[in-house]
Write a protein that holds these residues in place. Structure first.
Motif, PDB file in Angstrom:
ATOM      1  N   VAL A  38       0.846  -1.197   0.000  1.00 58.62           N
ATOM      2  CA  VAL A  38       0.000   0.000   0.000  1.00 58.62           C
ATOM      3  C   VAL A  38       0.880   1.245   0.000  1.00 58.62           C
ATOM      4  O   VAL A  38       0.645   2.181  -0.762  1.00 58.62           O
ATOM      5  CB  VAL A  38      -0.942   0.017   1.220  1.00 58.62           C
ATOM      6  CG1 VAL A  38      -1.662   1.354   1.351  1.00 58.62           C
ATOM      7  CG2 VAL A  38      -1.950  -1.115   1.141  1.00 58.62           C
ATOM      8  N   ARG A  39       1.879   1.225   0.854  1.00 61.57           N
ATOM      9  CA  ARG A  39       2.750   2.398   0.972  1.00 61.57           C
ATOM     10  C   ARG A  39       3.550   2.643  -0.304  1.00 61.57           C
ATOM     11  O   ARG A  39       3.711   3.787  -0.730  1.00 61.57           O
ATOM     12  CB  ARG A  39       3.688   2.215   2.165  1.00 61.57           C
ATOM     13  CG  ARG A  39       2.962   2.307   3.485  1.00 61.57           C
ATOM     14  CD  ARG A  39       3.879   2.076   4.670  1.00 61.57           C
ATOM     15  NE  ARG A  39       3.137   2.262   5.907  1.00 61.57           N
ATOM     16  CZ  ARG A  39       3.245   1.478   6.976  1.00 61.57           C
ATOM     17  NH1 ARG A  39       4.108   0.470   6.967  1.00 61.57           N
ATOM     18  NH2 ARG A  39       2.512   1.717   8.042  1.00 61.57           N
ATOM     19  N   ALA A  40       4.041   1.586  -0.919  1.00 64.35           N
ATOM     20  CA  ALA A  40       4.893   1.724  -2.101  1.00 64.35           C
ATOM     21  C   ALA A  40       4.085   1.918  -3.382  1.00 64.35           C
ATOM     22  O   ALA A  40       4.564   2.563  -4.320  1.00 64.35           O
ATOM     23  CB  ALA A  40       5.790   0.494  -2.245  1.00 64.35           C
ATOM     24  N   ARG A  41       2.902   1.335  -3.420  1.00 66.68           N
ATOM     25  CA  ARG A  41       2.074   1.361  -4.631  1.00 66.68           C
ATOM     26  C   ARG A  41       2.902   0.942  -5.843  1.00 66.68           C
ATOM     27  O   ARG A  41       2.786   1.499  -6.923  1.00 66.68           O
ATOM     28  CB  ARG A  41       1.418   2.732  -4.829  1.00 66.68           C
ATOM     29  CG  ARG A  41       0.466   3.082  -3.718  1.00 66.68           C
ATOM     30  CD  ARG A  41      -0.144   4.451  -3.824  1.00 66.68           C
ATOM     31  NE  ARG A  41       0.761   5.578  -3.879  1.00 66.68           N
ATOM     32  CZ  ARG A  41       1.421   6.087  -2.840  1.00 66.68           C
ATOM     33  NH1 ARG A  41       1.263   5.572  -1.647  1.00 66.68           N
ATOM     34  NH2 ARG A  41       2.221   7.118  -2.992  1.00 66.68           N
ATOM     35  N   GLU A  87      -3.325   9.034   5.234  1.00 65.94           N
ATOM     36  CA  GLU A  87      -2.644   9.602   4.070  1.00 65.94           C
ATOM     37  C   GLU A  87      -2.122   8.499   3.153  1.00 65.94           C
ATOM     38  O   GLU A  87      -2.227   8.594   1.930  1.00 65.94           O
ATOM     39  CB  GLU A  87      -1.494  10.520   4.498  1.00 65.94           C
ATOM     40  CG  GLU A  87      -1.947  11.807   5.148  1.00 65.94           C
ATOM     41  CD  GLU A  87      -2.366  11.651   6.619  1.00 65.94           C
ATOM     42  OE1 GLU A  87      -2.097  10.579   7.243  1.00 65.94           O
ATOM     43  OE2 GLU A  87      -2.990  12.581   7.143  1.00 65.94           O
ATOM     44  N   GLU A  88      -1.540   7.445   3.741  1.00 63.81           N
ATOM     45  CA  GLU A  88      -1.004   6.351   2.924  1.00 63.81           C
ATOM     46  C   GLU A  88      -2.118   5.611   2.184  1.00 63.81           C
ATOM     47  O   GLU A  88      -2.004   5.353   0.983  1.00 63.81           O
ATOM     48  CB  GLU A  88      -0.215   5.376   3.804  1.00 63.81           C
ATOM     49  CG  GLU A  88       1.067   5.966   4.347  1.00 63.81           C
ATOM     50  CD  GLU A  88       1.695   5.160   5.458  1.00 63.81           C
ATOM     51  OE1 GLU A  88       2.925   5.291   5.635  1.00 63.81           O
ATOM     52  OE2 GLU A  88       0.977   4.399   6.169  1.00 63.81           O
ATOM     53  N   LEU A  89      -3.178   5.282   2.894  1.00 64.14           N
ATOM     54  CA  LEU A  89      -4.274   4.575   2.235  1.00 64.14           C
ATOM     55  C   LEU A  89      -5.005   5.500   1.270  1.00 64.14           C
ATOM     56  O   LEU A  89      -5.423   5.069   0.189  1.00 64.14           O
ATOM     57  CB  LEU A  89      -5.238   3.983   3.269  1.00 64.14           C
ATOM     58  CG  LEU A  89      -6.320   3.062   2.715  1.00 64.14           C
ATOM     59  CD1 LEU A  89      -5.734   1.934   1.864  1.00 64.14           C
ATOM     60  CD2 LEU A  89      -7.157   2.497   3.851  1.00 64.14           C
ATOM     61  N   GLY A  90      -5.129   6.771   1.610  1.00 65.10           N
ATOM     62  CA  GLY A  90      -5.749   7.739   0.702  1.00 65.10           C
ATOM     63  C   GLY A  90      -4.991   7.850  -0.606  1.00 65.10           C
ATOM     64  O   GLY A  90      -5.588   7.936  -1.692  1.00 65.10           O
ATOM     65  N   THR A 126      -9.765  11.921   4.350  1.00 66.70           N
ATOM     66  CA  THR A 126      -8.584  11.745   3.497  1.00 66.70           C
ATOM     67  C   THR A 126      -8.803  10.605   2.503  1.00 66.70           C
ATOM     68  O   THR A 126      -8.410  10.715   1.332  1.00 66.70           O
ATOM     69  CB  THR A 126      -7.340  11.481   4.371  1.00 66.70           C
ATOM     70  OG1 THR A 126      -7.155  12.597   5.239  1.00 66.70           O
ATOM     71  CG2 THR A 126      -6.092  11.279   3.533  1.00 66.70           C
ATOM     72  N   LEU A 127      -9.445   9.530   2.940  1.00 65.27           N
ATOM     73  CA  LEU A 127      -9.720   8.410   2.041  1.00 65.27           C
ATOM     74  C   LEU A 127     -10.687   8.838   0.937  1.00 65.27           C
ATOM     75  O   LEU A 127     -10.475   8.538  -0.247  1.00 65.27           O
ATOM     76  CB  LEU A 127     -10.304   7.223   2.816  1.00 65.27           C
ATOM     77  CG  LEU A 127      -9.463   6.661   3.960  1.00 65.27           C
ATOM     78  CD1 LEU A 127     -10.173   5.469   4.592  1.00 65.27           C
ATOM     79  CD2 LEU A 127      -8.064   6.303   3.524  1.00 65.27           C
ATOM     80  N   VAL A 128     -11.745   9.544   1.320  1.00 66.26           N
ATOM     81  CA  VAL A 128     -12.721  10.013   0.331  1.00 66.26           C
ATOM     82  C   VAL A 128     -12.064  10.980  -0.647  1.00 66.26           C
ATOM     83  O   VAL A 128     -12.281  10.901  -1.860  1.00 66.26           O
ATOM     84  CB  VAL A 128     -13.942  10.651   1.032  1.00 66.26           C
ATOM     85  CG1 VAL A 128     -14.861  11.329   0.025  1.00 66.26           C
ATOM     86  CG2 VAL A 128     -14.703   9.592   1.830  1.00 66.26           C
ATOM     87  N   MET A 129     -11.240  11.870  -0.139  1.00 64.44           N
ATOM     88  CA  MET A 129     -10.562  12.820  -1.023  1.00 64.44           C
ATOM     89  C   MET A 129      -9.604  12.100  -1.970  1.00 64.44           C
ATOM     90  O   MET A 129      -9.412  12.541  -3.109  1.00 64.44           O
ATOM     91  CB  MET A 129      -9.833  13.894  -0.213  1.00 64.44           C
ATOM     92  CG  MET A 129     -10.769  14.902   0.423  1.00 64.44           C
ATOM     93  SD  MET A 129     -11.957  15.637  -0.748  1.00 64.44           S
ATOM     94  CE  MET A 129     -10.860  16.377  -1.953  1.00 64.44           C
TER      95      MET A 129
END
Length: 159
Positions: A38-41, A87-90, A126-129
């Motif tokens: 998730v963090r690295a995408r 922020e990371e998941l967003g 943050t997730l929604v944004m």
């Protein structure tokens, strides 16, 4: 509509599964992405998204909020350490929603009675944004005229 096939499920950031849960996940062929993914995408994240795009008509993103780090969702009784921040998941959700097949976002398990400082609510926002930014980027690409191709004189390749 047909039910979702188990191999078309990707579990992201899940931690703390017991041995029976893990065996079931593996037997069902469910893909798991770690918090590091998730963090690295990076490659694993991109490959899972590409595979879903190839095998499904639509991508639905569902987030049980207890996947977040306990520091972000302090009022939830079922968290596990070392989860992603909002922020990371967003940021990961933004990448997901840039894909044209990603159509919906569901958020579950908001502990509204146990969030007096609205720490979790800010993470939810943050997730929604992230989804909104991803869709906006997708829409921007769809409305832009195609870029003109150019030919490089040294290599003769189009860019």
């Amino acid at each position: 509509d047909r039910p979702i096939a188990k191999p078309d499920i990707v579990m992201v950031g899940v931690r703390g599964t017991d041995p029976l849960e893990q065996a079931r996940i593996e037997a069902d062929g469910i893909t798991r992405l770690s918090v590091a993914d998730v963090r690295a995408r990076g490659d694993a994240f991109q490959a899972a998204l590409a595979r879903l795009a190839e095998t499904t008509d639509a991508i639905y993103v569902h987030v049980d909020l207890d996947v977040l780090d306990p520091s972000v969702i302090p009022g939830h009784p079922l968290t596990a350490p070392d989860g992603p921040t909002g922020e990371e998941l967003g940021a990961a959700i933004e990448v997901m929603f840039r894909h044209p097949k990603t159509e919906a976002l569901g958020l579950a398990s908001y502990p509204h009675r146990a969030d007096p400082d609205q720490i979790t609510l800010r993470a939810v926002q943050t997730l929604v944004m992230g989804a909104v930014r991803g869709m906006a980027a997708r829409n921007d690409r769809e409305t832009q005229p195609p870029a003109a191709a150019t030919v490089s004189s040294d290599a003769g390749a189009q860019t």
